[in-house]
Each structure stands twice: as C-alpha cells, then as structure tokens.
Design an enzyme around this catalytic site. Structure first.
Site, PDB file in Angstrom:
ATOM      1  CB  ALA A 107      20.402  38.387 -68.974  1.00 18.60           C
ATOM      2  CB  ALA A 108      23.473  34.455 -66.925  1.00 14.11           C
ATOM      3  N   PRO A 109      23.471  32.477 -69.581  1.00 13.60           N
ATOM      4  CG  PRO A 109      24.338  30.971 -71.130  1.00 13.60           C
ATOM      5  CD  PRO A 109      22.910  31.467 -70.224  1.00 13.60           C
ATOM      6  N   GLY A 110      23.295  34.755 -71.830  1.00 14.46           N
ATOM      7  CA  GLY A 110      23.281  36.001 -72.624  1.00 14.46           C
ATOM      8  C   GLY A 110      22.978  35.697 -74.121  1.00 14.46           C
ATOM      9  CE  LYS A 112      15.645  32.699 -74.893  1.00 16.22           C
ATOM     10  NZ  LYS A 112      16.525  31.921 -74.053  1.00 16.22           N
ATOM     11  CG  ASP A 130      20.925  35.248 -64.163  1.00 23.23           C
ATOM     12  OD1 ASP A 130      20.240  34.853 -65.273  1.00 23.23           O
ATOM     13  OD2 ASP A 130      21.484  34.735 -63.120  1.00 23.23           O
ATOM     14  CG  ASP A 157      15.142  37.812 -56.455  1.00 22.67           C
ATOM     15  OD1 ASP A 157      14.330  38.110 -57.518  1.00 22.67           O
ATOM     16  OD2 ASP A 157      14.879  37.093 -55.559  1.00 22.67           O
ATOM     17  CG  ASP A 177      14.588  33.010 -71.789  1.00 19.64           C
ATOM     18  OD1 ASP A 177      13.665  32.265 -71.969  1.00 19.64           O
ATOM     19  OD2 ASP A 177      15.781  32.534 -71.550  1.00 19.64           O
ATOM     20  CB  CYS A 230      13.303  25.963 -72.267  1.00 19.60           C
ATOM     21  SG  CYS A 230      14.225  25.825 -70.957  1.00 19.60           S
TER      22      CYS A 230
HETATM   23  C1  SAM Z   1      16.517  30.105 -68.716  1.00 19.29           C
HETATM   24  S1  SAM Z   1      17.700  30.871 -67.894  1.00 19.29           S
HETATM   25  C2  SAM Z   1      18.179  32.245 -68.995  1.00 19.29           C
HETATM   26  C3  SAM Z   1      18.868  32.176 -69.939  1.00 19.29           C
HETATM   27  C4  SAM Z   1      19.008  33.343 -70.841  1.00 19.29           C
HETATM   28  N1  SAM Z   1      17.853  34.071 -71.010  1.00 19.29           N
HETATM   29  C5  SAM Z   1      19.701  33.168 -72.225  1.00 19.29           C
HETATM   30  O1  SAM Z   1      19.191  33.282 -73.373  1.00 19.29           O
HETATM   31  O2  SAM Z   1      20.876  32.708 -72.209  1.00 19.29           O
HETATM   32  C6  SAM Z   1      17.009  31.336 -66.338  1.00 19.29           C
HETATM   33  C7  SAM Z   1      17.955  32.122 -65.560  1.00 19.29           C
HETATM   34  O3  SAM Z   1      17.112  32.942 -64.750  1.00 19.29           O
HETATM   35  C8  SAM Z   1      18.189  33.373 -63.510  1.00 19.29           C
HETATM   36  N2  SAM Z   1      17.219  33.386 -62.412  1.00 19.29           N
HETATM   37  C9  SAM Z   1      16.605  32.464 -61.458  1.00 19.29           C
HETATM   38  N3  SAM Z   1      16.075  33.171 -60.597  1.00 19.29           N
HETATM   39  C10 SAM Z   1      16.069  34.517 -60.823  1.00 19.29           C
HETATM   40  C11 SAM Z   1      15.522  35.773 -60.255  1.00 19.29           C
HETATM   41  N4  SAM Z   1      14.651  35.470 -58.946  1.00 19.29           N
HETATM   42  N5  SAM Z   1      16.003  36.927 -60.538  1.00 19.29           N
HETATM   43  C12 SAM Z   1      16.809  37.037 -61.836  1.00 19.29           C
HETATM   44  N6  SAM Z   1      17.195  35.697 -62.268  1.00 19.29           N
HETATM   45  C13 SAM Z   1      17.038  34.734 -61.978  1.00 19.29           C
HETATM   46  C14 SAM Z   1      18.977  31.764 -63.491  1.00 19.29           C
HETATM   47  O4  SAM Z   1      20.268  32.469 -62.768  1.00 19.29           O
HETATM   48  C15 SAM Z   1      19.186  31.707 -64.955  1.00 19.29           C
HETATM   49  O5  SAM Z   1      20.368  32.312 -65.189  1.00 19.29           O
END
Ligand code: SAM
Length: 302
Positions: A107-110, A112, A130, A157, A177, A230
């Site tokens: 979800a980060a940085p949020g 969506k 996240d 995770d 995402d 993306c």
């Molecule tokens: C594309 S970004 C998400 C953007 C976010 N959905 C938004 O709209 O702001 C992918 C995110 O996946 C997180 N991530 C990577 N591996 C992960 C895991 N195994 N479990 C949870 N989050 C993970 C990353 O830290 C990153 O913040």
C-alpha cells in the site's frame, strides 16, 4: 530505451509508443471525495488560477498545468492528492463498497489505499499493508492529510500475511499493486531502465506470485482481487496471474475500462497463458498520453 525493444512484437504502433516514452509526463491529481466534491476541488483550483483539464474516463481525475501539484491550496486542504492518472485505475476496477473489508497488500505510500477509502465513503475497513517500514510514514501522513479514518496500517510481508490480529478470517476484496520493474514509469523517472536486468525481473516475479497467491487465500469465496503493476513485462503480469490460476481456486473476470487499452497477452517468449488473460488490460503510454499500467481482475471461486 533498449529493454523496451523486447516488447516490439506485442505493442501496436511501437514507434509511437517509443516516442511518447521519451516525453515527460504531465501532472495529475485525484479528487479526495472524503473532503471535497470534484466541483469544489475544481472551484478551488480556478480561484487559485491553476489550469486544469478533467479526465473523460473519471471526473475525479484532473490533469494540472503546474509543475508542483502538491503545492496548491486544494492539495494543502486535502481536496486533491497527486496521483498519476493510470494509477487511479486499479481501485476503480476493484470497485469496493462502503462497509466492506478491503486489503491493500502493497500500500505505501498510499495513493490507492486512500482512494479505496474514498470509494467506500470512508466506511468499512481498508487494511493498508506494506513490508517496508520506512515507506509507512508517508502512507500514514497521506491518510491523515486526506482524512481517511477507515484505514488501518500493518507492516508484514504480504506473502505470508497473518489475519490473526483481526476478528474476521477473510477480506471481501484485495488489491495487489505489486512491486515491479516499473518500466511504465519511464516518463516520470527517465533513469528507471538503467538498472534493468532479466535476473531482477525474474526475482521480482517470484515475489509477485507469492503476494498474489496469499491475496487469493485471504479473500472470501466470491470475493474480488485486482492485480496491477506499472510495468510491461509479461513475466511480471500475465505469467504471474497464470501461475495463480494454476495454483489457487480463482478465475479472471472481465471489466469495463473507459481508457484506451490493449488486451492481456496469451503467448510470450515460447510460453502460453490461459486464454482468459485476454480479459486483463495493458495500458500503454501512447494510448492516452499517460504512464503504463497492467490491470487484471480475479474472482475467488465459490
Ligand atoms: C508499487 S508500490 C505500491 C504503491 C501503492 N499501492 C500506492 O498506490 O501508493 C509496491 C510496494 O510494495 C511493497 N512491497 C514489496 N515487497 C512486499 C512484500 N513482500 N509484502 C508487502 N509489500 C511489499 C514496497 O515496499 C512498495 O511500497
């Protein structure tokens, strides 16, 4: 641009695609309907003298004629949130309802997660997770600024996400995402392809498969999951969904999308994917003058 050459066989009008990928991306914001209607946000921009154009496909997405969309009064008040136009597509496809339990696995940085809360009229629960603790502060800051009170934050995770802290055992809907090779952000970050390697792509695809499988397991029967990235690589898109179709009980669903797009691919690099993957959407930068995105909608089999 060299890694993009591998997509020549699957992208129509490839020269137009390459040309647009070399042009910088304009700025866009999403109206935060928790705090303001689209009309109120637009009136605030007009008063401030910021030029804008509303997106045809979604009245809550606004293209701005400013280089600093985060410095407008409308952003300061939390009426708008800087978000790339195509990045607003996955929550719309997930279509969450007020009162539901929704998981945003990455979800980060949020951007969506707060959009999901807005689509739910800030009623119900959005669990915004996240694995990267450092990125969660931006997520919390955005949730507070935008007034998203239906949002809970977790730091796990997603591949082995535990539902133990909750008094329910499945979500109604989940958004994955996923972390990806980010090829579709080339217009915003021109150096995004500098470190591109096939090894990295395959390694991130392994993580994506693990997260999407867990999302299917953590979503109730008949519930909905949206998988998005993306990036353009079929290894990180159709191949990931195909793997999950083979290992979990779910199917790919059709959805309407008013932005121009191409269907998902069913053959790539000697591999064949399930025919239903044609129902996924590949949004290329030259089709709507945006960044690139992949979106697939799944239903957990009853
Ligand atoms: C594309 S970004 C998400 C953007 C976010 N959905 C938004 O709209 O702001 C992918 C995110 O996946 C997180 N991530 C990577 N591996 C992960 C895991 N195994 N479990 C949870 N989050 C993970 C990353 O830290 C990153 O913040």
């Amino acid at each position: 641009m060299e890694p993009l050459e591998r997509y020549r066989p699957i992208i129509d009008d490839f020269e137009a695609f390459l040309e647009v990928c070399q042009r910088p991306l304009g700025n866009a914001v999403r109206v935060n309907t928790i705090k303001a209607s689209a009309d109120r946000a637009v009136a605030t921009l007009e008063e401030e003298g910021v030029g804008f154009e509303r997106a045809d496909w979604n009245p809550n997405v606004i293209r701005l004629e400013t280089d600093s969309p985060g410095s407008t009064w409308s952003s300061f008040h939390g009426f708008t949130h800087g978000q790339e136009e195509v990045s607003a597509v996955p929550p719309v496809v997930l279509d969450p309802r007020p009162g539901e339990r929704v998981w945003d696995a990455c979800a980060a940085p949020g951007g969506k997660a707060t959009q999901l809360a807005a689509l739910m009229d800030d009623r119900g629960t959005v669990v915004a997770n996240d694995s990267n603790l450092g990125r969660l502060s931006a997520l919390r800051f955005n949730a507070e600024r935008l007034g998203a009170t239906a949002l809970a934050v977790t730091n796990q995770d997603a591949r082995n996400y535990s539902l133990k802290p909750f008094d329910f055992d499945a979500f109604d809907r989940s958004l994955v995402d996923a972390p990806c090779s980010c090829e579709g952000t080339i217009r915003k970050n021109p150096d995004t392809l500098d470190g591109w390697t096939e090894e990295h792509m395959h390694s991130v695809a392994g993580v994506q498969k693990g997260i999407l499988r867990r999302a299917v397991q953590a979503t109730r029967e008949g519930g909905t999951i949206v998988y998005s990235t993306c990036t353009f690589a079929p290894e990180e898109n159709e191949a990931v969904v195909n793997h999950v179709l083979e290992t979990e009980d779910c199917r790919v669903r059709e959805f309407d999308l008013a932005l121009e797009h191409s269907p998902g691919v069913t053959e790539w690099d000697g591999e064949a994917y399930d025919e239903s993957l044609e129902r996924a959407a590949r949004i290329y930068p030259h089709q709507n003058d945006t960044g690139g995105f992949f979106v697939a909608k799944l239903e957990v089999s009853a």
